[in-house]
Enzyme design. Structure first.
Site, PDB file in Angstrom:
ATOM      1  N   TYR A 172     -12.642  11.416   0.564  1.00 41.22           N
ATOM      2  CA  TYR A 172     -13.496  10.785  -0.448  1.00 41.22           C
ATOM      3  C   TYR A 172     -14.332  11.842  -1.163  1.00 41.22           C
ATOM      4  O   TYR A 172     -14.440  11.842  -2.391  1.00 41.22           O
ATOM      5  CB  TYR A 172     -14.450   9.778   0.208  1.00 41.22           C
ATOM      6  N   ASN A 203     -10.468  10.777   6.280  1.00 40.89           N
ATOM      7  CA  ASN A 203     -10.524  10.014   5.045  1.00 40.89           C
ATOM      8  C   ASN A 203     -11.893  10.100   4.382  1.00 40.89           C
ATOM      9  O   ASN A 203     -11.998  10.087   3.154  1.00 40.89           O
ATOM     10  CB  ASN A 203     -10.160   8.553   5.311  1.00 40.89           C
ATOM     11  N   GLY A 259       0.838   9.632   2.919  1.00 40.67           N
ATOM     12  CA  GLY A 259       1.114   8.710   1.825  1.00 40.67           C
ATOM     13  C   GLY A 259       2.585   8.607   1.484  1.00 40.67           C
ATOM     14  O   GLY A 259       3.471   8.762   2.337  1.00 40.67           O
ATOM     15  N   SER A 296      -1.474  10.550   7.984  1.00 39.56           N
ATOM     16  CA  SER A 296      -1.768  10.935   6.610  1.00 39.56           C
ATOM     17  C   SER A 296      -0.492  11.474   5.972  1.00 39.56           C
ATOM     18  O   SER A 296       0.360  12.049   6.644  1.00 39.56           O
ATOM     19  CB  SER A 296      -2.868  12.002   6.577  1.00 39.56           C
ATOM     20  N   GLY A 300       5.365   2.556   6.785  1.00 39.92           N
ATOM     21  CA  GLY A 300       6.250   2.304   7.909  1.00 39.92           C
ATOM     22  C   GLY A 300       7.722   2.440   7.558  1.00 39.92           C
ATOM     23  O   GLY A 300       8.517   2.971   8.344  1.00 39.92           O
ATOM     24  N   GLY A 308       6.657  -1.340   5.319  1.00 42.38           N
ATOM     25  CA  GLY A 308       6.136  -1.180   3.962  1.00 42.38           C
ATOM     26  C   GLY A 308       6.237   0.256   3.496  1.00 42.38           C
ATOM     27  O   GLY A 308       7.077   1.033   3.965  1.00 42.38           O
ATOM     28  N   ASP A 365      10.020  -6.722  10.151  1.00 40.00           N
ATOM     29  CA  ASP A 365       9.053  -6.923   9.083  1.00 40.00           C
ATOM     30  C   ASP A 365       9.153  -8.372   8.632  1.00 40.00           C
ATOM     31  O   ASP A 365      10.231  -8.981   8.724  1.00 40.00           O
ATOM     32  CB  ASP A 365       9.339  -5.976   7.909  1.00 40.00           C
TER      33      ASP A 365
END
Length: 303
Positions: free
Chosen positions: A181, A177, A123, A121, A12, A9, A30
């Site tokens: 926040y 994480n 993104g 981390s 990955g 995705g 996948d």
């Protein structure tokens, strides 16, 4: 070095691309044939099944699982346990709960398999900029994993860390994480306060761009915020709903268990919960209470 990536995705898939560009041989699996085909065109060796994956890798194998936390990861690891052989290494790079990682390492170890938990981390920007990586595992696993981490990180010597034994990687990512926040909440609240001070007519795009240089609060989050505000300060098309991935909840629960006060992170999590409440029942009750004791007017939903 060859390894497999299960789950192609947004995260990955780009991690597989970064490894391919670094000269790794990557086998991919996948449930989406389209995701596999896209990466096969870039050099990935497609595996039609997890069982077939075993024959496409030299022993001892390294298999990286990059799937959502929960049942899908659990089921995949159970299937892999029946496919792989002793001394093969299984890596969970999803946002798993650290206690699940410790449990999984134990039962995989009973089958002779090695395990590492890696908090990731970066993104959608990780493909070009590299990923921040914190992992848990034994010294033997660390030696096996280091070449992969050096390729995925922003540079070979920066951005990755052996955090400790199994569970430490996902625990560190959980707290990371939670901090995220709180940082996001502080930026959002401060910018909203500036926006509401109408008399000064703040240009939030110019202001955040200025803050990016030389100030104490400069950060990647500020960079991304300034980038978006440059094109849209009104945010009229954005629904005021903020999802939570689960790691903020785990962080707060762990703080309660340890008796460690984390008020900023906790309040930022509660703010996300509030944004997800479509009924707003508590706010409606507050309005009714003010009417009942003070005779205050109540604004109707149709208004």
């Amino acid at each position: 070095m060859d390894l497999a990536m299960i789950g192609l995705g947004r995260m990955g898939g780009n991690m597989a691309r970064r490894l391919l560009r670094a000269g790794f041989g990557v086998v991919g699996y996948d449930h989406s044939p389209e995701a596999v085909r896209a990466l096969a065109a870039e050099g990935l060796a497609p595996a039609p099944s997890l069982e077939a994956l075993r024959g496409l890798l030299p022993a001892p194998r390294t298999v990286w699982v990059m799937l959502p936390a929960g049942d899908v990861t659990e089921a995949t690891l159970e299937e892999l346990a029946g496919v792989l052989e002793p001394r093969d290494l299984v890596i969970d790079g999803g946002n798993a709960y650290y206690k699940d990682s410790q449990r999984r390492a134990a039962w995989l170890g009973e089958r002779g398999l090695l395990f590492a938990d890696v908090g990731v981390s970066g993104g959608v920007w990780g493909l070009e900029n590299g990923y921040g990586l914190m992992f848990g595992g034994s010294p033997e696993v660390a030696a096996r994993l280091e070449p992969v981490l050096r390729a995925l990180a922003p540079s070979p010597g920066l951005g990755w860390v052996h955090a400790g034994p199994v569970g430490a990687g996902h625990f560190a990512k959980m707290v990371h994480n939670g901090i995220e926040y709180g940082m996001m909440q502080a930026l959002a609240e401060g910018l909203n306060l500036l926006r509401k001070k109408r008399e000064f007519g703040f240009d939030l795009a110019r202001l955040t761009e200025a803050w990016r240089h030389g100030t104490v609060i400069r950060s990647w989050l500020l960079d991304l915020t300034a980038q978006y505000l440059a094109s849209d300060q009104d945010l009229g098309d954005i629904a005021p709903v903020v999802a939570d991935s689960g790691e903020g909840r785990w962080t707060v629960l762990e703080a309660v268990e340890l008796g460690v006060p984390i008020p900023v992170i906790t309040q930022s999590l509660y703010t996300r919960f509030e944004s997800q409440d479509e009924e707003d029942y508590d706010e409606r009750l507050l309005a009714v209470m003010r009417k009942m004791f003070g005779g205050h007017g109540v604004k109707k939903a149709r208004d």
